[in-house]
Motif scaffolding. Structure first.
Motif, mmCIF file in Angstrom:
data_model
loop_
_atom_site.group_PDB
_atom_site.id
_atom_site.type_symbol
_atom_site.label_atom_id
_atom_site.label_comp_id
_atom_site.label_asym_id
_atom_site.label_seq_id
_atom_site.Cartn_x
_atom_site.Cartn_y
_atom_site.Cartn_z
ATOM 1 N N VAL A 120 0.845 -1.198 0.000
ATOM 2 C CA VAL A 120 0.000 0.000 0.000
ATOM 3 C C VAL A 120 0.879 1.248 0.000
ATOM 4 O O VAL A 120 0.735 2.130 -0.842
ATOM 5 C CB VAL A 120 -0.945 0.005 1.216
ATOM 6 C CG1 VAL A 120 -1.798 1.273 1.227
ATOM 7 C CG2 VAL A 120 -1.834 -1.234 1.209
ATOM 8 N N GLU A 121 1.785 1.336 0.956
ATOM 9 C CA GLU A 121 2.742 2.434 1.019
ATOM 10 C C GLU A 121 3.911 2.023 1.906
ATOM 11 O O GLU A 121 3.744 1.230 2.835
ATOM 12 C CB GLU A 121 2.090 3.706 1.563
ATOM 13 C CG GLU A 121 1.454 3.551 2.922
ATOM 14 C CD GLU A 121 0.734 4.808 3.354
ATOM 15 O OE1 GLU A 121 1.055 5.893 2.821
ATOM 16 O OE2 GLU A 121 -0.163 4.717 4.206
ATOM 17 N N ARG A 162 -4.728 -7.740 -0.440
ATOM 18 C CA ARG A 162 -4.994 -6.361 -0.034
ATOM 19 C C ARG A 162 -6.494 -6.064 -0.089
ATOM 20 O O ARG A 162 -7.049 -5.458 0.842
ATOM 21 C CB ARG A 162 -4.220 -5.406 -0.932
ATOM 22 C CG ARG A 162 -4.328 -3.952 -0.516
ATOM 23 C CD ARG A 162 -3.321 -3.108 -1.264
ATOM 24 N NE ARG A 162 -3.510 -3.133 -2.711
ATOM 25 C CZ ARG A 162 -2.646 -3.664 -3.567
ATOM 26 N NH1 ARG A 162 -1.522 -4.200 -3.127
ATOM 27 N NH2 ARG A 162 -2.883 -3.643 -4.859
ATOM 28 N N ARG A 194 -8.884 -5.308 3.230
ATOM 29 C CA ARG A 194 -9.675 -4.081 3.333
ATOM 30 C C ARG A 194 -11.155 -4.381 3.568
ATOM 31 O O ARG A 194 -11.824 -3.666 4.320
ATOM 32 C CB ARG A 194 -9.484 -3.244 2.062
ATOM 33 C CG ARG A 194 -8.117 -2.581 2.005
ATOM 34 C CD ARG A 194 -7.851 -1.904 0.655
ATOM 35 N NE ARG A 194 -6.638 -1.087 0.717
ATOM 36 C CZ ARG A 194 -6.099 -0.475 -0.338
ATOM 37 N NH1 ARG A 194 -6.652 -0.611 -1.545
ATOM 38 N NH2 ARG A 194 -5.001 0.250 -0.188
ATOM 39 N N CYS A 198 -12.249 -0.411 -2.413
ATOM 40 C CA CYS A 198 -11.725 0.916 -2.071
ATOM 41 C C CYS A 198 -12.832 1.814 -1.532
ATOM 42 O O CYS A 198 -12.636 2.548 -0.554
ATOM 43 C CB CYS A 198 -11.088 1.558 -3.300
ATOM 44 S SG CYS A 198 -9.461 0.898 -3.743
ATOM 45 N N LYS A 244 -13.737 0.546 2.074
ATOM 46 C CA LYS A 244 -12.692 0.827 3.064
ATOM 47 C C LYS A 244 -12.622 2.318 3.400
ATOM 48 O O LYS A 244 -12.564 2.716 4.573
ATOM 49 C CB LYS A 244 -11.344 0.346 2.532
ATOM 50 C CG LYS A 244 -10.139 0.641 3.434
ATOM 51 C CD LYS A 244 -10.179 -0.139 4.718
ATOM 52 C CE LYS A 244 -8.831 -0.160 5.436
ATOM 53 N NZ LYS A 244 -8.355 1.174 5.869
ATOM 54 N N SER A 245 -12.612 3.162 2.373
ATOM 55 C CA SER A 245 -12.464 4.595 2.611
ATOM 56 C C SER A 245 -13.711 5.189 3.265
ATOM 57 O O SER A 245 -13.611 6.000 4.193
ATOM 58 C CB SER A 245 -12.153 5.324 1.300
ATOM 59 O OG SER A 245 -13.183 5.144 0.348
ATOM 60 N N GLN A 261 -6.834 3.099 9.394
ATOM 61 C CA GLN A 261 -5.510 3.405 8.872
ATOM 62 C C GLN A 261 -4.748 2.230 8.269
ATOM 63 O O GLN A 261 -3.994 2.400 7.318
ATOM 64 C CB GLN A 261 -4.653 4.032 9.974
ATOM 65 C CG GLN A 261 -5.087 5.438 10.355
ATOM 66 C CD GLN A 261 -5.077 6.392 9.181
ATOM 67 O OE1 GLN A 261 -6.063 7.083 8.928
ATOM 68 N NE2 GLN A 261 -3.976 6.448 8.452
ATOM 69 N N GLY A 290 -4.048 1.293 4.376
ATOM 70 C CA GLY A 290 -4.405 2.500 3.640
ATOM 71 C C GLY A 290 -5.515 3.294 4.283
ATOM 72 O O GLY A 290 -6.615 2.775 4.464
ATOM 73 N N LYS A 317 -5.535 7.775 0.983
ATOM 74 C CA LYS A 317 -4.733 6.901 0.135
ATOM 75 C C LYS A 317 -5.614 5.989 -0.720
ATOM 76 O O LYS A 317 -5.379 5.815 -1.924
ATOM 77 C CB LYS A 317 -3.805 6.060 1.020
ATOM 78 C CG LYS A 317 -3.008 4.985 0.296
ATOM 79 C CD LYS A 317 -2.009 5.566 -0.667
ATOM 80 C CE LYS A 317 -1.191 4.473 -1.330
ATOM 81 N NZ LYS A 317 -0.235 5.013 -2.320
ATOM 82 N N VAL A 318 -6.639 5.421 -0.100
ATOM 83 C CA VAL A 318 -7.489 4.465 -0.814
ATOM 84 C C VAL A 318 -8.342 5.169 -1.863
ATOM 85 O O VAL A 318 -8.572 4.649 -2.959
ATOM 86 C CB VAL A 318 -8.357 3.682 0.192
ATOM 87 C CG1 VAL A 318 -9.297 2.739 -0.533
ATOM 88 C CG2 VAL A 318 -7.467 2.895 1.154
ATOM 89 N N GLU A 329 -6.309 5.672 -4.910
ATOM 90 C CA GLU A 329 -6.259 4.444 -5.705
ATOM 91 C C GLU A 329 -7.525 4.291 -6.543
ATOM 92 O O GLU A 329 -7.469 3.916 -7.719
ATOM 93 C CB GLU A 329 -6.091 3.233 -4.794
ATOM 94 C CG GLU A 329 -4.734 3.119 -4.126
ATOM 95 C CD GLU A 329 -4.617 1.849 -3.295
ATOM 96 O OE1 GLU A 329 -5.301 0.859 -3.626
ATOM 97 O OE2 GLU A 329 -3.871 1.849 -2.304
#
Length: 363
Positions: free
Chosen positions: A129-130, A218, A222, A297, A300-301, A341, A344, A348-349, A352
Motif C-alpha cells: 500500500v505504502e 490487499r 480491506r 476501495c 474501506k475509505s 488506517q 491505507g 490513500k485508498v 487508488e
C-alpha cells in the motif's frame, strides 16, 4: 433485486454473536489487553468449535470453503465485541494466499492446521500500500533482506507471509535463520501486529507471475477491516442510545433533548448505508473480480470516515464519562482507528480508486 444475507449467513451471524456474548464480555477484553497475552484462548476456543478458523480453507484441506461475505459477517461480529482473537491475517488472508499460490506441500502441511486452529500464520502486506520509514523487503532470487512492518496476527505466529518490493508473496517459517521479530504497540490492544527483519532469510515464494496474490490479499484485508469497523460502529451507536435513555440532566433523560437526538440520528443515518456497501464489496470479491477492487476501495475509505465520526460522536454523547476507562468506549474507538488506517487510510485508498477510474495517474 433483493440483496441481503442468506438464511445460512444469518444463522452464522447469530451463532457468532451468541458465542461472543457468552465468552467475550468487556471485562475479559480488558484483562487480555492489560496482560501479556493480547489474544484470548477462551474466545478462540469457542470460535474454533464453530469452525470459524477453517472457514476460508478449501474443503479438500479440511476447511469449510466459505465466501468473503461469510468472512465479513464474522468480522462484523468480532468488531462489535472488540474480540481479542486472530482473524484477518491467519484465518482470512493466509488461507487465501496459500490456496492461490502455495505449493502442494505448503497447502497439505499448513492449511489443515490452520483449519483446526493448530497453526497461526501472520501476514505482512502493508508495504504493497505504502512504504513507511523506508521499510521494505527485497528478494534477490534466493533470499529476503529488509524490514516488513505491521504483520497482522503477529503474536504466537508459527509462520509468516510477506510481500517483497515487487509485490510477490513469500512464506517464511518462524524459526527461519536470519529472521528477527519485534512486537509493535498500536492504539488497538485487541490486535497484534509486529515488525519482521530479514537478513538473508530463505523462504518459499508463492506461485505468482505478477502481484495478483498480494493485490487480492490487499482487497480481502480491506473488506475485513471495513466489516470490523461496521461492527464496532454499531456497538458505539447502541451504547450512545442506551446511555442517552438513562442519563438524566435537569430532571430529564438527555435523550429527550433535541441536540442529543440529532447526534444519535446522524450516527445511524451515516452508519447504516455502510452495511450494504461492505456486503456488496465482499460479494464482489468472489463473484465480480473486475469490479471488486474499486468497490473494496469505496467500502474501506467510506467506512473509515463514517466510523471515525461515529466513534467521536458516541463519545460526546456520553460526555465526560465517555473518556474514562470505566465505560470502555475507548476499546471500540481505538479499534475503529486501527481499521481506518491499516492497509491505507481513506485519502490513500480514494486516490487508488481515482486512478482505477482514470481520473488521476497512479502514484
Amino acid at each position: 433485486m433483493d440483496f441481503g444475507l442468506s438464511q445460512d449467513q444469518q444463522m452464522l451471524r447469530d451463532a457468532i454473536s451468541r458465542t461472543l456474548a457468552d465468552t467475550c464480555p468487556l471485562d475479559h477484553v480488558r484483562e487480555c489487553t492489560e496482560g501479556t497475552a493480547s489474544f484470548s484462548d477462551k474466545v478462540s476456543s469457542a470460535l474454533g468449535e464453530l469452525g470459524i478458523w477453517g472457514m476460508m480453507v478449501p474443503e479438500q484441506y479440511g476447511g469449510l470453503g466459505m465466501t468473503m461475505l461469510d468472512a465479513a459477517v464474522v468480522a462484523e461480529q468480532l468488531g462489535y465485541a472488540v474480540a481479542p482473537v486472530p482473524f484477518i491475517g491467519s484465518h482470512v488472508l493466509a488461507p487465501l494466499a496459500l490456496a492461490q499460490g502455495g505449493s502442494e506441500e505448503l497447502k497439505a502441511h499448513w492449511l489443515p492446521r490452520i483449519a483446526k486452529g493448530e497453526a497461526q500464520v501472520a501476514v505482512a502486506i502493508a508495504q504493497t500500500v505504502e512504504i513507511r520509514d523506508q521499510a521494505s523487503v527485497d528478494f534477490d532470487g534466493e533470499k529476503l533482506d529488509g524490514t516488513a512492518l505491521f504483520a497482522l496476527d503477529f503474536l504466537g505466529a508459527d509462520a509468516f507471509l510477506v510481500a517483497d518490493t515487487a509485490g510477490r508473496m513469500h512464506f517464511v517459517t518462524g524459526d527461519a535463520a536470519g529472521l528477527e521479530m519485534a512486537h509493535l504497540t498500536t492504539i488497538d490492544r485487541t490486535r497484534s501486529v509486529g515488525e519482521l527483519r530479514f537478513s538473508g532469510v530463505v523462504g518459499e515464494a508463492l506461485a505468482d507471475d505478477d502481484d495478483s496474490t498480494s493485490s487480492r490479499l490487499r482487497d480481502a484485508g480491506r473488506v475485513i477491516l471495513a466489516a470490523d469497523s461496521l461492527g464496532a460502529g454499531q456497538a458505539m451507536i447502541e451504547k450512545a442510545v442506551d446511555y442517552a435513555g438513562q442519563r438524566e440532566q435537569f430532571g430529564r433523560v438527555i435523550g429527550s433533548f433535541q441536540a442529543v437526538k440529532h447526534m444519535c440520528a446522524e450516527m445511524a443515518a451515516r452508519h447504516e448505508p455502510c452495511r450494504s456497501l461492505v456486503w456488496y464489496a465482499a460479494h464482489a470479491f468472489d463473484t465480480a473480480p473486475d469490479e471488486a477492487p474499486l468497490m473494496v476501495c469505496h467500502a474501506k475509505s467510506h467506512t473509515g470516515e463514517v466510523h471515525r465520526f461515529v466513534a467521536r460522536t458516541s463519545t460526546e454523547v456520553h460526555g465526560g464519562m465517555g473518556f474514562t476507562d470505566l465505560l470502555g468506549l475507548h476499546f471500540w474507538f481505538k479499534r475503529i482507528g486501527f481499521d481506518r488506517q491499516i492497509l491505507g487510510g481513506p485519502e490513500k485508498v480514494r486516490a487508488e480508486a481515482a486512478a482505477m477510474q482514470g481520473w488521476t495517474q497512479a502514484a
